[in-house]
Design a protein around this motif. Structure first.
Motif, mmCIF file in Angstrom:
data_model
loop_
_atom_site.group_PDB
_atom_site.id
_atom_site.type_symbol
_atom_site.label_atom_id
_atom_site.label_comp_id
_atom_site.label_asym_id
_atom_site.label_seq_id
_atom_site.Cartn_x
_atom_site.Cartn_y
_atom_site.Cartn_z
ATOM 1 N N VAL A 98 0.870 -1.175 0.000
ATOM 2 C CA VAL A 98 0.000 0.000 0.000
ATOM 3 C C VAL A 98 0.909 1.227 0.000
ATOM 4 O O VAL A 98 1.955 1.237 0.643
ATOM 5 C CB VAL A 98 -0.946 -0.009 1.220
ATOM 6 N N THR A 99 0.495 2.258 -0.719
ATOM 7 C CA THR A 99 1.311 3.463 -0.782
ATOM 8 C C THR A 99 1.431 4.111 0.595
ATOM 9 O O THR A 99 0.611 3.872 1.487
ATOM 10 C CB THR A 99 0.729 4.461 -1.784
ATOM 11 N N MET A 100 2.457 4.927 0.732
ATOM 12 C CA MET A 100 2.803 5.504 2.028
ATOM 13 C C MET A 100 1.659 6.315 2.634
ATOM 14 O O MET A 100 1.548 6.426 3.849
ATOM 15 C CB MET A 100 4.046 6.373 1.894
ATOM 16 N N ASN A 101 0.816 6.924 1.802
ATOM 17 C CA ASN A 101 -0.260 7.760 2.319
ATOM 18 C C ASN A 101 -1.559 6.988 2.502
ATOM 19 O O ASN A 101 -2.612 7.577 2.722
ATOM 20 C CB ASN A 101 -0.493 8.959 1.399
ATOM 21 N N GLY A 102 -1.489 5.682 2.418
ATOM 22 C CA GLY A 102 -2.687 4.883 2.610
ATOM 23 C C GLY A 102 -3.139 4.872 4.061
ATOM 24 O O GLY A 102 -2.378 5.186 4.972
ATOM 25 N N SER A 103 -4.389 4.522 4.270
ATOM 26 C CA SER A 103 -4.924 4.470 5.635
ATOM 27 C C SER A 103 -5.546 3.102 5.884
ATOM 28 O O SER A 103 -5.977 2.429 4.954
ATOM 29 C CB SER A 103 -5.974 5.570 5.837
ATOM 30 N N GLY A 108 -4.860 -3.938 9.455
ATOM 31 C CA GLY A 108 -5.146 -5.204 8.819
ATOM 32 C C GLY A 108 -6.308 -5.179 7.857
ATOM 33 O O GLY A 108 -6.842 -6.235 7.511
ATOM 34 N N GLU A 109 -6.698 -3.990 7.424
ATOM 35 C CA GLU A 109 -7.811 -3.887 6.480
ATOM 36 C C GLU A 109 -7.295 -4.230 5.084
ATOM 37 O O GLU A 109 -6.592 -3.431 4.455
ATOM 38 C CB GLU A 109 -8.391 -2.477 6.504
ATOM 39 N N PHE A 110 -7.654 -5.406 4.592
ATOM 40 C CA PHE A 110 -7.061 -5.835 3.331
ATOM 41 C C PHE A 110 -7.510 -4.956 2.162
ATOM 42 O O PHE A 110 -6.800 -4.853 1.153
ATOM 43 C CB PHE A 110 -7.359 -7.303 3.051
ATOM 44 N N GLN A 111 -8.667 -4.281 2.309
ATOM 45 C CA GLN A 111 -9.120 -3.399 1.229
ATOM 46 C C GLN A 111 -8.196 -2.205 1.043
ATOM 47 O O GLN A 111 -8.219 -1.548 -0.005
ATOM 48 C CB GLN A 111 -10.541 -2.883 1.525
ATOM 49 N N ALA A 112 -7.383 -1.917 2.061
ATOM 50 C CA ALA A 112 -6.467 -0.781 1.977
ATOM 51 C C ALA A 112 -5.288 -1.054 1.050
ATOM 52 O O ALA A 112 -4.649 -0.122 0.566
ATOM 53 C CB ALA A 112 -5.952 -0.425 3.361
ATOM 54 N N TYR A 113 -5.017 -2.324 0.795
ATOM 55 C CA TYR A 113 -3.853 -2.701 0.003
ATOM 56 C C TYR A 113 -4.215 -2.763 -1.476
ATOM 57 O O TYR A 113 -5.154 -3.440 -1.858
ATOM 58 C CB TYR A 113 -3.308 -4.049 0.471
ATOM 59 N N GLY A 114 -3.416 -2.100 -2.278
ATOM 60 C CA GLY A 114 -3.726 -2.040 -3.699
ATOM 61 C C GLY A 114 -2.952 -3.018 -4.561
ATOM 62 O O GLY A 114 -3.283 -3.206 -5.738
ATOM 63 N N TYR A 115 -1.953 -3.650 -3.984
ATOM 64 C CA TYR A 115 -1.080 -4.530 -4.767
ATOM 65 C C TYR A 115 -0.891 -5.845 -4.012
ATOM 66 O O TYR A 115 -0.622 -5.833 -2.799
ATOM 67 C CB TYR A 115 0.280 -3.872 -4.992
ATOM 68 N N TRP A 116 -1.016 -6.942 -4.741
ATOM 69 C CA TRP A 116 -0.963 -8.270 -4.120
ATOM 70 C C TRP A 116 -0.062 -9.194 -4.910
ATOM 71 O O TRP A 116 -0.034 -9.154 -6.148
ATOM 72 C CB TRP A 116 -2.360 -8.878 -4.043
ATOM 73 N N GLY A 117 0.647 -10.062 -4.176
ATOM 74 C CA GLY A 117 1.399 -11.124 -4.801
ATOM 75 C C GLY A 117 0.507 -12.333 -5.032
ATOM 76 O O GLY A 117 -0.673 -12.339 -4.653
ATOM 77 N N GLN A 118 1.068 -13.391 -5.597
ATOM 78 C CA GLN A 118 0.269 -14.544 -6.004
ATOM 79 C C GLN A 118 0.040 -15.549 -4.895
ATOM 80 O O GLN A 118 -0.777 -16.427 -5.048
ATOM 81 C CB GLN A 118 0.924 -15.257 -7.203
ATOM 82 N N GLY A 119 0.745 -15.449 -3.777
ATOM 83 C CA GLY A 119 0.535 -16.368 -2.671
ATOM 84 C C GLY A 119 1.487 -17.543 -2.683
ATOM 85 O O GLY A 119 1.918 -18.011 -3.741
ATOM 86 N N THR A 120 1.797 -18.028 -1.490
ATOM 87 C CA THR A 120 2.633 -19.222 -1.329
ATOM 88 C C THR A 120 2.012 -20.087 -0.250
ATOM 89 O O THR A 120 1.576 -19.591 0.787
ATOM 90 C CB THR A 120 4.093 -18.829 -0.990
ATOM 91 N N GLN A 121 1.935 -21.395 -0.523
ATOM 92 C CA GLN A 121 1.247 -22.324 0.374
ATOM 93 C C GLN A 121 2.143 -22.716 1.545
ATOM 94 O O GLN A 121 3.288 -23.125 1.361
ATOM 95 C CB GLN A 121 0.839 -23.587 -0.385
ATOM 96 N N VAL A 122 1.572 -22.611 2.729
ATOM 97 C CA VAL A 122 2.226 -23.097 3.948
ATOM 98 C C VAL A 122 1.341 -24.178 4.550
ATOM 99 O O VAL A 122 0.159 -23.939 4.810
ATOM 100 C CB VAL A 122 2.446 -21.959 4.964
ATOM 101 N N THR A 123 1.909 -25.350 4.757
ATOM 102 C CA THR A 123 1.173 -26.460 5.342
ATOM 103 C C THR A 123 1.922 -26.954 6.563
ATOM 104 O O THR A 123 3.101 -27.307 6.468
ATOM 105 C CB THR A 123 0.993 -27.603 4.342
ATOM 106 N N VAL A 124 1.234 -26.964 7.692
ATOM 107 C CA VAL A 124 1.838 -27.403 8.946
ATOM 108 C C VAL A 124 1.150 -28.691 9.375
ATOM 109 O O VAL A 124 -0.064 -28.698 9.623
ATOM 110 C CB VAL A 124 1.707 -26.330 10.038
ATOM 111 N N SER A 125 1.920 -29.754 9.476
ATOM 112 C CA SER A 125 1.359 -31.045 9.850
ATOM 113 C C SER A 125 1.472 -31.247 11.359
ATOM 114 O O SER A 125 2.413 -30.779 11.997
ATOM 115 C CB SER A 125 2.092 -32.164 9.122
#
Length: 126
Positions: A98-103, A108-125
């Motif tokens: 999110v840009t520096m002037n974001g609110s 933790g408001e995910f709507q505030a973030y404008g850019y996202w990566g593709q994700g990486t899976q974490v599995t804990v057994s």
């Protein structure tokens, strides 16, 4: 800014993983950053966030004392060190910017973030 998360995998409960988020395309230090996760059939959940300089960090209660967010602006990278992993930490982990002037981003408001990566899976057994 383009983001790519990596470092996920399969680990036993109590183990550790270090996620990395590589940024490209724009000046990395212009962005506050965050990590989110989403487990199957659950909503996206805030994990941790860090200011553009790395001077302030925020984390969800569920990961406090176990996960540490950090960044290296010289390398255009953000990290999530995850220790004492639990089965309930199993999810796809996403990095976001999110840009520096974001609110709202540090709450933790995910709507505030404008850019996202593709994700990486974490599995804990267990």
């Amino acid at each position: 800014v383009q983001l790519q998360a990596s470092g996920g995998g399969l680990v036993q409960a109590g183990g550790s993983l270090r996620l990395s988020c590589a940024a490209s395309g724009r000046t990395f230090s212009n962005y506050n950053m965050g990590w989110f996760r989403q487990a199957p059939e659950k909503e996206r959940e805030f994990v941790a966030a860090i200011t553009w300089s790395g001077g302030n960090r925020y984390s969800a209660d569920s990961v406090k004392g176990r996960f540490t967010i950090s960044r290296d602006n010289a390398k255009n990278r953000m990290y999530l060190q995850m220790n004492s992993l639990k089965p309930e930490d199993t999810a796809v982990y996403y990095c976001a910017a999110v840009t520096m002037n974001g609110s709202g981003w540090y709450k933790g408001e995910f709507q505030a973030y404008g850019y996202w990566g593709q994700g990486t899976q974490v599995t804990v057994s267990s």
